[in-house]
Design a protein around this motif. Structure first.
Motif, PDB file in Angstrom:
ATOM      1  N   UNK A  29       0.838  -1.194   0.000  1.00 16.54           N
ATOM      2  CA  UNK A  29       0.000   0.000   0.000  1.00 16.54           C
ATOM      3  C   UNK A  29       0.873   1.243   0.000  1.00 16.54           C
ATOM      4  N   UNK A  30       0.403   2.259  -0.690  1.00 18.88           N
ATOM      5  CA  UNK A  30       1.084   3.549  -0.742  1.00 18.88           C
ATOM      6  C   UNK A  30       1.032   4.210   0.630  1.00 18.88           C
ATOM      7  N   UNK A  31       2.052   5.019   0.931  1.00 18.71           N
ATOM      8  CA  UNK A  31       2.052   5.713   2.222  1.00 18.71           C
ATOM      9  C   UNK A  31       1.026   6.835   2.259  1.00 18.71           C
ATOM     10  N   UNK A  35      -6.690   1.977  -0.208  1.00 15.97           N
ATOM     11  CA  UNK A  35      -7.497   1.397  -1.267  1.00 15.97           C
ATOM     12  C   UNK A  35      -8.151   0.130  -0.806  1.00 15.97           C
ATOM     13  N   UNK A  36      -8.507  -0.717  -1.761  1.00 18.10           N
ATOM     14  CA  UNK A  36      -9.168  -1.976  -1.432  1.00 18.10           C
ATOM     15  C   UNK A  36      -8.552  -3.124  -2.204  1.00 18.10           C
ATOM     16  N   UNK A  48      -7.479  -1.591  -5.846  1.00 19.60           N
ATOM     17  CA  UNK A  48      -7.869  -0.252  -6.256  1.00 19.60           C
ATOM     18  C   UNK A  48      -6.991   0.784  -5.573  1.00 19.60           C
ATOM     19  N   UNK A  49      -6.941   1.959  -6.182  1.00 21.16           N
ATOM     20  CA  UNK A  49      -6.317   3.149  -5.634  1.00 21.16           C
ATOM     21  C   UNK A  49      -4.854   2.923  -5.257  1.00 21.16           C
ATOM     22  N   UNK A  50      -4.471   3.141  -4.011  1.00 23.62           N
ATOM     23  CA  UNK A  50      -3.072   3.058  -3.594  1.00 23.62           C
ATOM     24  C   UNK A  50      -2.594   1.665  -3.230  1.00 23.62           C
ATOM     25  N   UNK A 126      -4.156   4.114   4.075  1.00 21.18           N
ATOM     26  CA  UNK A 126      -2.902   4.667   3.571  1.00 21.18           C
ATOM     27  C   UNK A 126      -1.795   4.375   4.583  1.00 21.18           C
ATOM     28  N   UNK A 127      -0.662   3.883   4.109  1.00 25.00           N
ATOM     29  CA  UNK A 127       0.456   3.580   5.007  1.00 25.00           C
ATOM     30  C   UNK A 127       0.136   2.503   6.029  1.00 25.00           C
ATOM     31  N   UNK A 128      -0.776   1.608   5.700  1.00 27.49           N
ATOM     32  CA  UNK A 128      -1.163   0.530   6.640  1.00 27.49           C
ATOM     33  C   UNK A 128       0.098  -0.189   7.113  1.00 27.49           C
ATOM     34  N   UNK A 129       0.308  -0.287   8.431  1.00 29.16           N
ATOM     35  CA  UNK A 129       1.510  -0.962   8.941  1.00 29.16           C
ATOM     36  C   UNK A 129       1.581  -2.428   8.511  1.00 29.16           C
TER      37      UNK A 129
END
Length: 146
Positions: A29-31, A35-36, A48-50, A126-129
């Motif tokens: 995932x993007x920082x 997304x999903x 999707x998305x980031x 966003x930025x999920x650890x």
């Protein structure tokens, strides 16, 4: 006067058993953008998305259930209507939008069996650890004779 007999037939109770848990596999995932990940009942996934899906997919699988009961009977499938939370330590994500194949209703085979595959949507922040996220409380799929 006339006589009549009384008859009752007790049928095999319908049952459902887990034959494999849901796993969304490896996810990046993007920082700055979440997304999903949509996991289809067939076990394929899209992002999707980031969110991106790395070349090393890890274990990816829809949940699998076996159904048993009275041969050739129809039954209804009820999926979770609320989100399930998965956690890794203090971090969490949600899973919702459950889908199944078959969907809604199905018919048991001539041997009284059937299989259900269940997918869902994972919401990644966003930025999920990083970590292995697992639901503390499993989600429930219910089957009932029609």
């Amino acid at each position: 006067s006339a006589t009549a007999t009384a008859t009752a037939t007790i049928i095999t109770p319908i049952s459902i058993t887990n034959n494999g848990d849901m796993n969304f596999g490896n996810i990046a995932v993007s920082s700055g953008t979440g997304g999903t990940v949509v996991l289809a009942p067939a076990g394929t996934r899209t992002a999707t998305s980031g969110v991106t899906l790395p070349g090393t997919a890890g274990t990816v699988s829809a949940a699998k259930f076996n159904v048993a009961g009275l041969a050739l009977s129809t039954y209804a499938i009820t999926l979770p209507s609320t989100a399930t939370t998965i956690t890794s330590g203090a971090n969490s994500m949600t899973v919702d939008g459950f889908t199944s194949n078959p969907s809604g209703t199905s018919t048991l085979s001539a041997t009284g069996t059937d299989a259900i595959n269940v997918g869902a949507t994972l919401h990644v922040g966003a930025g999920q650890p990083s970590g292995v996220y697992v639901s503390a409380v499993p989600f429930t799929v219910t089957v009932d004779y029609n």
